[in-house]
Design a protein around this motif. Structure first.
Motif, mmCIF file in Angstrom:
data_model
loop_
_atom_site.group_PDB
_atom_site.id
_atom_site.type_symbol
_atom_site.label_atom_id
_atom_site.label_comp_id
_atom_site.label_asym_id
_atom_site.label_seq_id
_atom_site.Cartn_x
_atom_site.Cartn_y
_atom_site.Cartn_z
ATOM 1 N N ASP A 229 15.728 0.757 6.892
ATOM 2 C CA ASP A 229 15.104 1.877 7.596
ATOM 3 C C ASP A 229 13.769 1.471 8.224
ATOM 4 O OD1 ASP A 229 13.760 1.547 5.242
ATOM 5 O OD2 ASP A 229 13.793 3.653 4.645
ATOM 6 N N ASN A 230 13.597 0.131 8.437
ATOM 7 C CA ASN A 230 12.441 -0.426 9.145
ATOM 8 C C ASN A 230 11.127 -0.184 8.421
ATOM 9 O OD1 ASN A 230 11.590 -1.995 11.356
ATOM 10 N ND2 ASN A 230 10.799 -0.186 12.400
ATOM 11 N N ARG A 231 11.165 -0.226 7.118
ATOM 12 C CA ARG A 231 9.951 -0.079 6.316
ATOM 13 C C ARG A 231 9.595 -1.398 5.654
ATOM 14 N NH1 ARG A 231 8.553 5.265 4.912
ATOM 15 N NH2 ARG A 231 10.029 6.829 5.652
ATOM 16 N N ASN A 232 8.309 -1.581 5.364
ATOM 17 C CA ASN A 232 7.889 -2.742 4.591
ATOM 18 C C ASN A 232 8.386 -2.607 3.157
ATOM 19 O OD1 ASN A 232 6.507 -3.824 6.754
ATOM 20 N ND2 ASN A 232 4.543 -2.956 6.175
ATOM 21 N N PRO A 233 8.597 -3.716 2.445
ATOM 22 C CA PRO A 233 9.007 -3.630 1.036
ATOM 23 C C PRO A 233 8.014 -2.795 0.240
ATOM 24 C CG PRO A 233 9.156 -5.894 1.821
ATOM 25 C CD PRO A 233 8.457 -5.120 2.896
ATOM 26 N N TYR A 234 8.520 -2.112 -0.776
ATOM 27 C CA TYR A 234 7.654 -1.258 -1.595
ATOM 28 C C TYR A 234 6.520 -2.086 -2.210
ATOM 29 C CZ TYR A 234 6.047 1.916 -5.210
ATOM 30 O OH TYR A 234 5.249 2.712 -6.006
ATOM 31 N N GLY A 235 5.307 -1.635 -2.030
ATOM 32 C CA GLY A 235 4.139 -2.297 -2.613
ATOM 33 C C GLY A 235 3.491 -3.323 -1.708
ATOM 34 N N PHE A 236 4.157 -3.682 -0.596
ATOM 35 C CA PHE A 236 3.628 -4.733 0.276
ATOM 36 C C PHE A 236 2.297 -4.320 0.916
ATOM 37 C CE2 PHE A 236 3.233 -6.710 4.494
ATOM 38 C CZ PHE A 236 3.271 -8.041 4.147
ATOM 39 N N ASN A 237 2.228 -3.093 1.450
ATOM 40 C CA ASN A 237 1.011 -2.648 2.127
ATOM 41 C C ASN A 237 -0.194 -2.691 1.206
ATOM 42 O OD1 ASN A 237 2.861 -2.115 4.103
ATOM 43 N ND2 ASN A 237 2.490 0.084 4.237
ATOM 44 N N GLY A 238 -0.012 -2.215 -0.017
ATOM 45 C CA GLY A 238 -1.118 -2.219 -0.976
ATOM 46 C C GLY A 238 -1.534 -3.623 -1.361
ATOM 47 N N CYS A 239 -0.557 -4.525 -1.438
ATOM 48 C CA CYS A 239 -0.860 -5.924 -1.768
ATOM 49 C C CYS A 239 -1.704 -6.558 -0.674
ATOM 50 C CB CYS A 239 0.436 -6.697 -1.967
ATOM 51 S SG CYS A 239 0.199 -8.460 -2.268
#
Length: 305
Positions: A229-239
């Protein structure tokens, strides 16, 4: 000729799904219509027109002026990527030669000499199934006669860069003294780092090593594969936020740049992006993944610069 590894059906299925895989150069992408209908020769020519590169692996590479001369990255793209980027990008790479630390110049030259073409069976002893299947695909592409532009463009770019690197290595002391460092019109992520031992690249490698040592599962300085669904992997943005913010506070970035400018340069450097960036900037320090990764980094007790 190396011994063939028996390639399983799942590996063939994966590799054939990415029969030709586009490698973005400076974040550019091309239309996938010809890829979706299986007209790979037309897709390859379209990628070349866009100024991007091509791999036969499912690995999601990305190429920028910031990461090209990183030897860890250069080895991979020398082995597995057809260098079909345009003339302007090639000249930008050559102009960056004075910025490469002297200690890395021979290593770069050795890599380009050892891997003069991608998917060279003589150069590889890796029994990886997908790589073995790429040798089969490569032979098929060559025999088809429809991909001459891809092979020719790759060799033209490699020859030009090898020639420029050899000339740079053989420059006279006078030429070394007057060699001008190219002026950047737009600051890059690499240039925003405070150099260690005179090298911005050494700073980036140091940060990358610390991120891995912290136990982080993401390779944040490479382009990541998004979900369906064209989203970054869960937790990637915060990392990503935790790494940049932590090293920003430890003075590893030039204080002349704001945190927002550094994030934007990071996106260009890696080809990654974060949706609703303004919302992200205002809320990232409350993100659970940010809090988790910032604590992981603090455990390493990294010294300030």
């Amino acid at each position: 000729m190396m011994n063939r590894v028996e390639v399983s059906f799942p590996t063939k299925l994966l590799s054939n799904h990415y029969y030709l895989n586009e490698v973005p150069v400076e974040g550019k992408t091309s239309n996938k219509f010809h890829f979706l209908i299986g007209w790979y020769d037309l897709y390859a020519n379209q990628i070349i027109r866009t100024g991007n590169c091509i791999t036969l692996l499912s690995t999601h590479y990305t190429i920028t002026t910031d990461n090209f001369w990183n030897t860890n990255h250069l080895e991979d793209i020398s082995k597995y990527v057809f260098w079909t980027f345009n003339d302007s990008f090639r000249e930008n790479l050559i102009r960056l030669l004075p910025l490469i630390p002297d200690a890395l110049i021979p290593q770069c030259n050795e890599l380009l000499t050892r891997f003069p073409i991608p998917y060279s069976e003589a150069s590889h002893i890796n029994p990886d199934e997908e790589l073995q299947w790429c040798f089969v695909k490569n032979a098929s592409l060559k025999n088809s006669g429809k991909f001459e532009l891809m092979y020719c463009r790759d060799q033209e770019n490699r020859a030009a860069i090898r020639s420029a690197l050899a000339a740079f290595m053989n420059r006279s002391p006078v030429e070394q003294a007057v060699m001008a460092v190219p002026v950047e019109t737009t600051p890059t992520f690499l240039s925003m780092l405070v150099p260690i031992n005179g090298s911005h690249l050494e700073t980036l490698n140091y940060i990358d090593e610390k991120v891995k040592a912290s136990g982080c599962k993401f390779e944040i300085f490479r382009s990541i594969r998004k979900s369906r669904d064209n989203r970054n992997p869960y937790g990637f943005n915060g990392c990503v936020a935790a790494v940049i913010d932590h090293f920003y506070q430890l003075n590893y970035f030039d204080p002349a740049y704001s945190l927002e400018e550094i994030f934007l340069a990071y996106f260009k450097h890696t080809g990654n992006n974060i949706a609703k960036f303004s919302t992200f900037m205002s809320e990232f320090r409350q993100d659970n993944s940010y809090l988790k990764h910032i604590e992981m980094l603090k455990q390493l007790k990294i010294n300030k610069l």
